[in-house]
Design an enzyme around this catalytic site. Sequence first.
Site, PDB file in Angstrom:
ATOM      1  N   ASP A 137      19.269  27.296  40.625  1.00 17.53           N
ATOM      2  CA  ASP A 137      20.682  27.568  40.902  1.00 17.53           C
ATOM      3  C   ASP A 137      21.538  27.508  39.632  1.00 17.53           C
ATOM      4  OD1 ASP A 137      19.982  27.876  43.516  1.00 17.53           O
ATOM      5  OD2 ASP A 137      21.265  26.281  44.314  1.00 17.53           O
ATOM      6  N   SER A 149       9.666  18.471  48.900  1.00 15.54           N
ATOM      7  CA  SER A 149      10.728  17.457  48.901  1.00 15.54           C
ATOM      8  C   SER A 149      11.428  17.355  47.548  1.00 15.54           C
ATOM      9  CB  SER A 149      10.125  16.121  49.341  1.00 15.54           C
ATOM     10  OG  SER A 149      11.121  15.185  49.662  1.00 15.54           O
ATOM     11  N   LYS A 202      10.268  21.217  52.580  1.00 15.35           N
ATOM     12  CA  LYS A 202      10.660  19.937  53.204  1.00 15.35           C
ATOM     13  C   LYS A 202      12.050  19.573  52.699  1.00 15.35           C
ATOM     14  CE  LYS A 202       9.323  15.080  53.825  1.00 15.35           C
ATOM     15  NZ  LYS A 202      10.452  14.379  53.198  1.00 15.35           N
TER      16      LYS A 202
END
Length: 307
Positions: A223, A212, A237
């Site tokens: 990224d 999560s 998740k």
Amino acid sequence: YTADEYAQETASTDGAYAGIGVSIQKNKNGGVQIAECYEGGPGADAGLQTGDVITAINDTDVTDMELSDVVSLIRENKDKTIVLTVLRENEDSSREISVDVTDVELPSVSGEMLDESTGYIQITQFTGVTPQQYKDTFAELKDKGMERLVIDLRNNPGGLLTSVCDILREILPEGLIVYTEDKDGNREEETCDGKNKLNMPLAVLVNENSASASEIFAGAVQDHGVGTIVGTRTYGKGVVQELRQLSDGSAVKLTVSNYYTPNGNSINKVGIKPDVEVKMSDKQWKKAQTDEKADKQLKKAIEILKK
């Protein structure tokens, strides 16, 4: 969630609650055992220790009580001093310990210097108080000469979206942190102004139990290319959930949206693939808990940072 369960869940995600700074569990022989005594909490300051068994609170026998009832008994004495009757291992008689019931923060961040220039910060959960704990820990390590940083998110189950984004605003350049989309395609973005961008080499440790909010963290770092993700593929998740309280005090947890990394990747049921994969068996992991040198993933992260 029942009303009691909802109260406990809220305290857990907030990271602060009225209590004595310990976590408790039922003892197999009856009574309530202290599973963990948080450093700096009122319990530890009063002399409580991990393993102590509480048999009474203010002369009320708690031996056969449910844990939720014991917690309620403690919390209803907020801003007061309670007297615990405690049995300690290898002691024949019980002792009485007076403890103040106050607002307590659950520690979710810890840190140390691994060598003269490498700092290590472990985040165990993203609660309401985690961002400030992170800032305080980071500042302490910086004062000690930290020039490179390892952030350990292994076995971190996640937590609050606001919490992880606040910490990432201390790390990322200007741009998108994460965005969410609900079933109707409504998009909400969390962004960073880049004013506090981290200016040192960074490695982030993850494993299959990093979930999560931990994956939001790893995905954003990956990224933006501001750090190296080391370990094993994360849990996967990629959904956002909210607790909705009902009129009787109980609550339901609803999945309300999906989240995506800055580059538009959904990690739900996929996870984040580390930049450098380093696997550890259960046996190796267990050994690493007592011997830092046996932690292959941490060792690799340090090696990458030094390059």
